[in-house]
Write a protein that holds these residues in place. Structure first.
Motif, PDB file in Angstrom:
ATOM      1  N   ALA A 212      40.220  -3.995  66.362  1.00  0.00           N
ATOM      2  CA  ALA A 212      40.948  -4.198  67.616  1.00  0.00           C
ATOM      3  C   ALA A 212      40.782  -5.637  68.103  1.00  0.00           C
ATOM      4  CB  ALA A 212      40.462  -3.216  68.674  1.00  0.00           C
ATOM      5  N   ILE A 213      39.578  -6.157  68.006  1.00  0.00           N
ATOM      6  CA  ILE A 213      39.334  -7.544  68.419  1.00  0.00           C
ATOM      7  C   ILE A 213      40.124  -8.513  67.544  1.00  0.00           C
ATOM      8  CG2 ILE A 213      37.577  -9.341  68.595  1.00  0.00           C
ATOM      9  CD1 ILE A 213      35.590  -7.122  69.374  1.00  0.00           C
ATOM     10  N   LEU A 214      40.134  -8.263  66.238  1.00  0.00           N
ATOM     11  CA  LEU A 214      40.879  -9.139  65.326  1.00  0.00           C
ATOM     12  C   LEU A 214      42.383  -9.085  65.600  1.00  0.00           C
ATOM     13  CD1 LEU A 214      38.948  -8.496  61.995  1.00  0.00           C
ATOM     14  CD2 LEU A 214      38.937 -10.600  63.357  1.00  0.00           C
ATOM     15  N   GLU A 215      42.870  -7.936  66.058  1.00  0.00           N
ATOM     16  CA  GLU A 215      44.303  -7.848  66.356  1.00  0.00           C
ATOM     17  C   GLU A 215      44.680  -8.709  67.550  1.00  0.00           C
ATOM     18  OE1 GLU A 215      47.791  -4.521  66.906  1.00  0.00           O
ATOM     19  OE2 GLU A 215      46.329  -4.442  65.306  1.00  0.00           O
ATOM     20  N   LEU A 216      43.734  -8.954  68.449  1.00  0.00           N
ATOM     21  CA  LEU A 216      44.007  -9.890  69.538  1.00  0.00           C
ATOM     22  C   LEU A 216      44.437 -11.241  68.972  1.00  0.00           C
ATOM     23  CD1 LEU A 216      40.939  -9.165  71.874  1.00  0.00           C
ATOM     24  CD2 LEU A 216      43.338  -8.676  72.424  1.00  0.00           C
ATOM     25  N   ILE A 217      43.793 -11.654  67.893  1.00  0.00           N
ATOM     26  CA  ILE A 217      44.130 -12.945  67.268  1.00  0.00           C
ATOM     27  C   ILE A 217      45.522 -12.894  66.645  1.00  0.00           C
ATOM     28  CG2 ILE A 217      43.403 -14.677  65.590  1.00  0.00           C
ATOM     29  CD1 ILE A 217      40.567 -13.564  65.843  1.00  0.00           C
ATOM     30  N   ASP A 218      45.892 -11.753  66.078  1.00  0.00           N
ATOM     31  CA  ASP A 218      47.235 -11.625  65.501  1.00  0.00           C
ATOM     32  C   ASP A 218      48.296 -11.858  66.566  1.00  0.00           C
ATOM     33  OD1 ASP A 218      46.142 -11.036  63.050  1.00  0.00           O
ATOM     34  OD2 ASP A 218      46.334  -8.861  63.274  1.00  0.00           O
ATOM     35  N   HIS A 219      48.082 -11.296  67.755  1.00  0.00           N
ATOM     36  CA  HIS A 219      49.054 -11.493  68.843  1.00  0.00           C
ATOM     37  C   HIS A 219      49.072 -12.952  69.289  1.00  0.00           C
ATOM     38  CE1 HIS A 219      50.305  -7.348  69.389  1.00  0.00           C
ATOM     39  NE2 HIS A 219      49.048  -6.975  69.282  1.00  0.00           N
ATOM     40  N   LEU A 220      47.908 -13.560  69.352  1.00  0.00           N
ATOM     41  CA  LEU A 220      47.850 -14.975  69.719  1.00  0.00           C
ATOM     42  C   LEU A 220      48.628 -15.823  68.719  1.00  0.00           C
ATOM     43  CD1 LEU A 220      44.946 -17.045  71.056  1.00  0.00           C
ATOM     44  CD2 LEU A 220      45.977 -17.766  68.925  1.00  0.00           C
ATOM     45  N   GLU A 248      34.916 -17.441  67.600  1.00  0.00           N
ATOM     46  CA  GLU A 248      34.708 -18.013  66.273  1.00  0.00           C
ATOM     47  C   GLU A 248      35.898 -17.739  65.347  1.00  0.00           C
ATOM     48  OE1 GLU A 248      31.044 -16.355  64.983  1.00  0.00           O
ATOM     49  OE2 GLU A 248      29.807 -17.621  66.296  1.00  0.00           O
ATOM     50  N   LYS A 249      36.454 -16.539  65.439  1.00  0.00           N
ATOM     51  CA  LYS A 249      37.582 -16.184  64.588  1.00  0.00           C
ATOM     52  C   LYS A 249      38.844 -16.948  64.985  1.00  0.00           C
ATOM     53  CE  LYS A 249      35.665 -13.411  61.688  1.00  0.00           C
ATOM     54  NZ  LYS A 249      35.580 -13.781  60.251  1.00  0.00           N
ATOM     55  N   ILE A 250      39.042 -17.185  66.286  1.00  0.00           N
ATOM     56  CA  ILE A 250      40.194 -17.973  66.733  1.00  0.00           C
ATOM     57  C   ILE A 250      40.087 -19.396  66.196  1.00  0.00           C
ATOM     58  CG2 ILE A 250      41.315 -19.028  68.736  1.00  0.00           C
ATOM     59  CD1 ILE A 250      40.679 -16.475  70.301  1.00  0.00           C
ATOM     60  N   ILE A 251      38.898 -19.983  66.291  1.00  0.00           N
ATOM     61  CA  ILE A 251      38.692 -21.339  65.771  1.00  0.00           C
ATOM     62  C   ILE A 251      38.942 -21.370  64.269  1.00  0.00           C
ATOM     63  CG2 ILE A 251      36.955 -23.128  65.367  1.00  0.00           C
ATOM     64  CD1 ILE A 251      35.662 -22.245  68.048  1.00  0.00           C
ATOM     65  N   GLU A 252      38.424 -20.362  63.566  1.00  0.00           N
ATOM     66  CA  GLU A 252      38.567 -20.301  62.110  1.00  0.00           C
ATOM     67  C   GLU A 252      40.023 -20.165  61.681  1.00  0.00           C
ATOM     68  OE1 GLU A 252      37.779 -16.740  58.970  1.00  0.00           O
ATOM     69  OE2 GLU A 252      36.030 -17.312  60.171  1.00  0.00           O
ATOM     70  N   LYS A 253      40.792 -19.339  62.397  1.00  0.00           N
ATOM     71  CA  LYS A 253      42.156 -19.028  61.968  1.00  0.00           C
ATOM     72  C   LYS A 253      43.204 -19.984  62.520  1.00  0.00           C
ATOM     73  CE  LYS A 253      41.677 -14.155  60.848  1.00  0.00           C
ATOM     74  NZ  LYS A 253      42.400 -12.866  60.799  1.00  0.00           N
ATOM     75  N   THR A 254      42.920 -20.633  63.653  1.00  0.00           N
ATOM     76  CA  THR A 254      43.938 -21.466  64.289  1.00  0.00           C
ATOM     77  C   THR A 254      43.539 -22.927  64.421  1.00  0.00           C
ATOM     78  OG1 THR A 254      43.141 -21.158  66.570  1.00  0.00           O
ATOM     79  CG2 THR A 254      44.621 -19.459  65.670  1.00  0.00           C
TER      80      THR A 254
END
Length: 296
Positions: A212-220, A248-254
Protein backbone atom coordinates in the motif's frame (compact mmCIF):
# COMPACT_ATOMS: atom_id res chain seq x y z
CA UNK A 1 2.54 42.95 1.86
CA UNK A 2 -0.67 44.46 3.20
CA UNK A 3 -2.67 41.25 3.39
CA UNK A 4 -2.74 38.19 5.58
CA UNK A 5 -3.12 34.60 4.49
CA UNK A 6 -5.02 32.39 6.91
CA UNK A 7 -6.15 28.79 7.01
CA UNK A 8 -7.60 26.18 9.41
CA UNK A 9 -5.92 23.79 11.86
CA UNK A 10 -6.80 20.97 9.44
CA UNK A 11 -3.90 22.13 7.20
CA UNK A 12 -1.21 20.21 9.17
CA UNK A 13 1.27 22.97 8.31
CA UNK A 14 4.90 21.84 8.80
CA UNK A 15 6.93 23.55 11.52
CA UNK A 16 9.66 24.11 8.92
CA UNK A 17 7.46 26.79 7.34
CA UNK A 18 6.87 28.77 10.53
CA UNK A 19 9.03 31.62 9.20
CA UNK A 20 6.18 33.10 7.16
CA UNK A 21 4.91 36.42 8.50
CA UNK A 22 1.35 37.75 8.29
CA UNK A 23 0.07 34.19 8.42
CA UNK A 24 -2.33 32.72 10.95
CA UNK A 25 -4.03 29.36 11.49
CA UNK A 26 -7.48 29.22 13.08
CA UNK A 27 -7.20 26.74 15.96
CA UNK A 28 -9.71 23.91 16.25
CA UNK A 29 -10.47 21.91 19.36
CA UNK A 30 -10.53 18.20 20.03
CA UNK A 31 -11.70 16.39 23.14
CA UNK A 32 -10.39 13.21 24.75
CA UNK A 33 -12.47 12.08 27.69
CA UNK A 34 -13.40 15.23 29.60
CA UNK A 35 -10.39 17.25 28.46
CA UNK A 36 -10.45 19.73 25.59
CA UNK A 37 -7.26 20.42 23.64
CA UNK A 38 -6.29 22.62 20.73
CA UNK A 39 -6.24 26.16 22.12
CA UNK A 40 -4.78 26.50 25.63
CA UNK A 41 -3.12 23.09 25.68
CA UNK A 42 -2.22 20.38 23.25
CA UNK A 43 -0.72 16.92 22.96
CA UNK A 44 2.35 15.99 20.97
CA UNK A 45 1.79 13.78 17.94
CA UNK A 46 3.20 10.80 19.81
CA UNK A 47 1.00 11.41 22.88
CA UNK A 48 -2.10 11.87 20.75
CA UNK A 49 -1.75 8.67 18.74
CA UNK A 50 -0.70 6.68 21.80
CA UNK A 51 -4.01 7.74 23.35
CA UNK A 52 -5.86 6.45 20.29
CA UNK A 53 -3.97 3.16 20.43
CA UNK A 54 -5.05 2.88 24.05
CA UNK A 55 -8.69 3.14 23.04
CA UNK A 56 -9.40 6.89 22.99
CA UNK A 57 -11.87 8.13 20.37
CA UNK A 58 -11.26 11.89 20.16
CA UNK A 59 -14.08 14.14 19.04
CA UNK A 60 -13.53 17.36 17.12
CA UNK A 61 -15.42 20.64 17.02
CA UNK A 62 -16.29 22.88 14.10
CA UNK A 63 -15.09 26.43 13.84
CA UNK A 64 -18.16 28.47 14.76
CA UNK A 65 -19.12 31.71 13.05
CA UNK A 66 -18.58 33.60 16.30
CA UNK A 67 -15.10 32.15 16.81
CA UNK A 68 -14.16 32.94 13.21
CA UNK A 69 -15.33 36.55 13.58
CA UNK A 70 -13.27 36.97 16.75
CA UNK A 71 -10.26 35.48 14.97
CA UNK A 72 -10.44 37.68 11.86
CA UNK A 73 -11.62 40.97 13.38
CA UNK A 74 -8.26 42.13 14.84
CA UNK A 75 -6.53 41.50 11.51
CA UNK A 76 -9.08 43.59 9.62
CA UNK A 77 -9.19 46.25 12.33
CA UNK A 78 -5.43 46.70 11.96
CA UNK A 79 -5.95 47.59 8.29
CA UNK A 80 -5.08 44.26 6.65
CA UNK A 81 -6.87 42.42 3.87
CA UNK A 82 -7.28 38.62 4.12
CA UNK A 83 -7.07 35.62 1.83
CA UNK A 84 -8.49 32.65 3.75
CA UNK A 85 -7.98 29.05 2.57
CA UNK A 86 -10.63 26.87 4.19
CA UNK A 87 -11.04 23.16 4.91
CA UNK A 88 -13.03 21.40 2.16
CA UNK A 89 -16.73 22.28 2.25
CA UNK A 90 -17.47 18.66 1.29
CA UNK A 91 -15.83 17.33 4.45
CA UNK A 92 -17.02 19.76 7.11
CA UNK A 93 -19.55 22.47 7.91
CA UNK A 94 -16.65 24.67 9.00
CA UNK A 95 -16.61 26.26 5.53
CA UNK A 96 -20.22 27.43 5.81
CA UNK A 97 -19.69 28.74 9.34
CA UNK A 98 -16.62 30.71 8.32
CA UNK A 99 -18.39 32.02 5.23
CA UNK A 100 -21.18 33.37 7.45
CA UNK A 101 -18.56 35.15 9.56
CA UNK A 102 -16.85 36.58 6.48
CA UNK A 103 -20.11 38.03 5.14
CA UNK A 104 -20.73 39.73 8.50
CA UNK A 105 -17.20 41.12 8.63
CA UNK A 106 -17.46 42.49 5.09
CA UNK A 107 -20.37 44.60 6.31
CA UNK A 108 -18.38 45.72 9.34
CA UNK A 109 -15.21 46.49 7.33
CA UNK A 110 -16.42 47.48 3.84
CA UNK A 111 -13.07 49.08 3.02
CA UNK A 112 -11.19 45.80 3.45
CA UNK A 113 -10.75 43.01 0.90
CA UNK A 114 -11.60 39.54 2.16
CA UNK A 115 -11.25 36.57 -0.20
CA UNK A 116 -12.35 33.15 1.00
CA UNK A 117 -11.36 30.04 -0.93
CA UNK A 118 -12.75 26.52 -0.49
CA UNK A 119 -9.59 24.37 -0.64
CA UNK A 120 -11.61 21.29 -1.66
CA UNK A 121 -8.86 19.56 0.23
CA UNK A 122 -7.58 18.75 3.70
CA UNK A 123 -4.42 18.11 5.67
CA UNK A 124 -1.23 18.41 3.56
CA UNK A 125 -3.20 19.53 0.47
CA UNK A 126 -4.66 22.47 2.35
CA UNK A 127 -1.22 23.20 3.79
CA UNK A 128 0.42 23.15 0.36
CA UNK A 129 -2.16 25.60 -0.99
CA UNK A 130 -1.34 27.95 1.89
CA UNK A 131 2.42 27.51 1.33
CA UNK A 132 2.30 28.42 -2.36
CA UNK A 133 -0.07 31.33 -1.69
CA UNK A 134 2.33 32.66 0.95
CA UNK A 135 5.27 32.38 -1.43
CA UNK A 136 3.34 34.21 -4.16
CA UNK A 137 2.34 36.99 -1.77
CA UNK A 138 5.89 37.43 -0.52
CA UNK A 139 7.04 37.65 -4.14
CA UNK A 140 4.70 40.59 -4.67
CA UNK A 141 1.50 39.04 -6.04
CA UNK A 142 -1.69 40.98 -5.36
CA UNK A 143 -4.45 39.43 -3.29
CA UNK A 144 -6.74 39.25 -6.34
CA UNK A 145 -4.17 37.46 -8.50
CA UNK A 146 -3.18 35.20 -5.64
CA UNK A 147 -6.78 34.15 -5.09
CA UNK A 148 -7.16 33.31 -8.80
CA UNK A 149 -3.83 31.45 -8.97
CA UNK A 150 -4.73 29.43 -5.86
CA UNK A 151 -8.07 28.50 -7.43
CA UNK A 152 -6.20 27.07 -10.43
CA UNK A 153 -3.66 25.26 -8.24
CA UNK A 154 -6.46 23.79 -6.10
CA UNK A 155 -7.46 21.43 -8.90
CA UNK A 156 -3.92 20.05 -9.10
CA UNK A 157 -3.19 19.44 -5.41
CA UNK A 158 -3.02 15.67 -4.94
CA UNK A 159 -3.41 14.00 -1.56
CA UNK A 160 -3.23 10.21 -1.34
CA UNK A 161 -3.20 8.21 1.87
CA UNK A 162 -3.62 4.76 3.30
CA UNK A 163 -4.92 4.08 6.83
CA UNK A 164 -3.69 1.19 8.93
CA UNK A 165 -6.56 0.82 11.42
CA UNK A 166 -9.84 -0.03 9.68
CA UNK A 167 -11.56 -0.46 13.04
CA UNK A 168 -10.89 3.18 13.85
CA UNK A 169 -12.55 4.16 10.57
CA UNK A 170 -15.43 1.84 11.50
CA UNK A 171 -15.87 3.43 14.94
CA UNK A 172 -15.88 6.83 13.28
CA UNK A 173 -18.60 5.70 10.86
CA UNK A 174 -16.37 5.80 7.76
CA UNK A 175 -16.54 2.10 6.89
CA UNK A 176 -18.95 -0.67 7.84
CA UNK A 177 -18.19 -3.28 10.49
CA UNK A 178 -18.23 -5.98 7.81
CA UNK A 179 -15.68 -4.12 5.68
CA UNK A 180 -13.45 -3.48 8.71
CA UNK A 181 -13.47 -7.12 9.82
CA UNK A 182 -12.97 -8.53 6.32
CA UNK A 183 -10.26 -6.01 5.48
CA UNK A 184 -8.37 -6.66 8.69
CA UNK A 185 -8.52 -10.44 8.33
CA UNK A 186 -7.26 -10.26 4.74
CA UNK A 187 -4.76 -7.46 5.56
CA UNK A 188 -6.44 -5.23 2.99
CA UNK A 189 -5.41 -1.57 3.06
CA UNK A 190 -7.59 0.92 1.18
CA UNK A 191 -5.95 3.59 -0.97
CA UNK A 192 -7.82 6.84 -0.39
CA UNK A 193 -7.61 10.34 -1.79
CA UNK A 194 -9.43 13.66 -1.77
CA UNK A 195 -11.16 13.95 -5.13
CA UNK A 196 -11.79 16.97 -7.36
CA UNK A 197 -15.00 17.77 -5.45
CA UNK A 198 -13.17 17.76 -2.14
CA UNK A 199 -14.70 14.47 -1.03
CA UNK A 200 -12.98 11.46 0.48
CA UNK A 201 -12.80 8.58 -1.99
CA UNK A 202 -11.32 5.12 -2.22
CA UNK A 203 -9.56 4.17 -5.45
CA UNK A 204 -7.96 0.84 -4.62
CA UNK A 205 -7.68 -1.92 -2.04
CA UNK A 206 -4.21 -3.39 -1.59
CA UNK A 207 -3.16 -6.50 0.28
CA UNK A 208 -0.39 -5.69 2.71
CA UNK A 209 0.91 -2.53 4.34
CA UNK A 210 4.19 -2.28 2.42
CA UNK A 211 2.47 -2.72 -0.94
CA UNK A 212 0.00 0.00 0.00
CA UNK A 213 2.83 2.39 0.83
CA UNK A 214 4.60 1.59 -2.45
CA UNK A 215 1.39 2.29 -4.36
CA UNK A 216 1.48 5.84 -3.03
CA UNK A 217 4.64 6.26 -5.11
CA UNK A 218 2.89 4.86 -8.20
CA UNK A 219 0.26 7.59 -7.92
CA UNK A 220 2.94 10.22 -7.42
CA UNK A 221 4.85 9.09 -10.52
CA UNK A 222 1.67 9.04 -12.57
CA UNK A 223 0.48 12.51 -11.56
CA UNK A 224 3.36 14.73 -10.47
CA UNK A 225 4.49 17.80 -12.45
CA UNK A 226 8.10 17.98 -11.30
CA UNK A 227 8.74 21.59 -12.26
CA UNK A 228 5.76 22.85 -10.25
CA UNK A 229 6.78 21.19 -6.97
CA UNK A 230 9.08 22.94 -4.51
CA UNK A 231 8.50 20.15 -2.03
CA UNK A 232 6.67 16.88 -1.43
CA UNK A 233 4.99 16.30 1.92
CA UNK A 234 4.74 12.99 3.76
CA UNK A 235 2.48 12.93 6.80
CA UNK A 236 2.26 10.06 9.23
CA UNK A 237 0.07 9.16 12.20
CA UNK A 238 2.93 8.05 14.46
CA UNK A 239 4.54 5.61 12.05
CA UNK A 240 7.89 7.35 11.41
CA UNK A 241 9.60 4.21 10.10
CA UNK A 242 6.96 3.86 7.38
CA UNK A 243 7.34 7.56 6.53
CA UNK A 244 11.11 7.14 6.23
CA UNK A 245 10.64 4.04 4.05
CA UNK A 246 8.30 5.99 1.77
CA UNK A 247 10.74 8.91 1.60
CA UNK A 248 13.67 6.65 0.69
CA UNK A 249 11.66 4.92 -2.03
CA UNK A 250 10.52 8.25 -3.53
CA UNK A 251 14.14 9.42 -3.71
CA UNK A 252 15.20 6.09 -5.21
CA UNK A 253 12.47 6.00 -7.87
CA UNK A 254 12.14 9.68 -8.77
CA UNK A 255 15.34 11.43 -7.73
CA UNK A 256 13.26 13.98 -5.78
CA UNK A 257 15.05 14.88 -2.56
CA UNK A 258 13.14 17.89 -1.18
CA UNK A 259 10.72 15.91 0.98
CA UNK A 260 9.30 17.03 4.33
CA UNK A 261 7.88 14.58 6.85
CA UNK A 262 5.51 15.61 9.61
CA UNK A 263 2.86 14.25 11.94
CA UNK A 264 -0.77 14.17 10.91
CA UNK A 265 -2.43 16.77 13.13
CA UNK A 266 -4.96 15.87 15.83
CA UNK A 267 -8.03 17.17 13.98
CA UNK A 268 -7.43 15.00 10.92
CA UNK A 269 -5.88 12.25 13.06
CA UNK A 270 -9.07 12.00 15.11
CA UNK A 271 -10.75 10.64 11.98
CA UNK A 272 -7.94 8.58 10.41
CA UNK A 273 -6.56 6.86 13.50
CA UNK A 274 -2.98 5.82 14.22
CA UNK A 275 -0.78 4.39 11.48
CA UNK A 276 -2.13 6.42 8.57
CA UNK A 277 0.42 7.64 6.05
CA UNK A 278 -0.24 10.36 3.46
CA UNK A 279 1.45 11.98 0.50
CA UNK A 280 0.83 15.48 -0.88
CA UNK A 281 2.12 17.18 -4.05
CA UNK A 282 1.13 19.15 -7.16
CA UNK A 283 -0.03 16.94 -10.02
CA UNK A 284 -1.57 17.29 -13.45
CA UNK A 285 -5.10 16.76 -12.10
CA UNK A 286 -7.15 15.19 -9.29
CA UNK A 287 -9.06 12.69 -11.42
CA UNK A 288 -9.02 8.93 -10.83
CA UNK A 289 -10.99 6.60 -13.14
CA UNK A 290 -12.06 4.29 -10.30
CA UNK A 291 -13.17 7.00 -7.90
CA UNK A 292 -15.63 5.62 -5.36
CA UNK A 293 -16.87 7.61 -2.37
CA UNK A 294 -15.66 6.10 0.87
CA UNK A 295 -18.27 3.75 2.28
CA UNK A 296 -20.40 5.21 5.03
Amino acid sequence: MSYYITTDATCDFPQEWSYFENFKIIPMTYTIGDTEYGIDKNLSGKEFFDAIRNGAMPTTSLITSFFAEEFFRPILKAGNDILHICFSSSLSSTYQNVLTAVEELKQEFPQRKFYMLDSKCATTGEGLLAYYALKARDNGMSIEDNYNETLIRRDKICVYFTPDDLFHLMRGGRVSKTAAIAGSLLKIKPMLYVNKDGKLSTIDKIKGRKKAILELIDHLQDKIILEENDVIIILHADCPDDAEFLKEKIIEKTGITNILTNYVGPIIGSHTGAGTIALGFIGKDKIEPNDELLEK
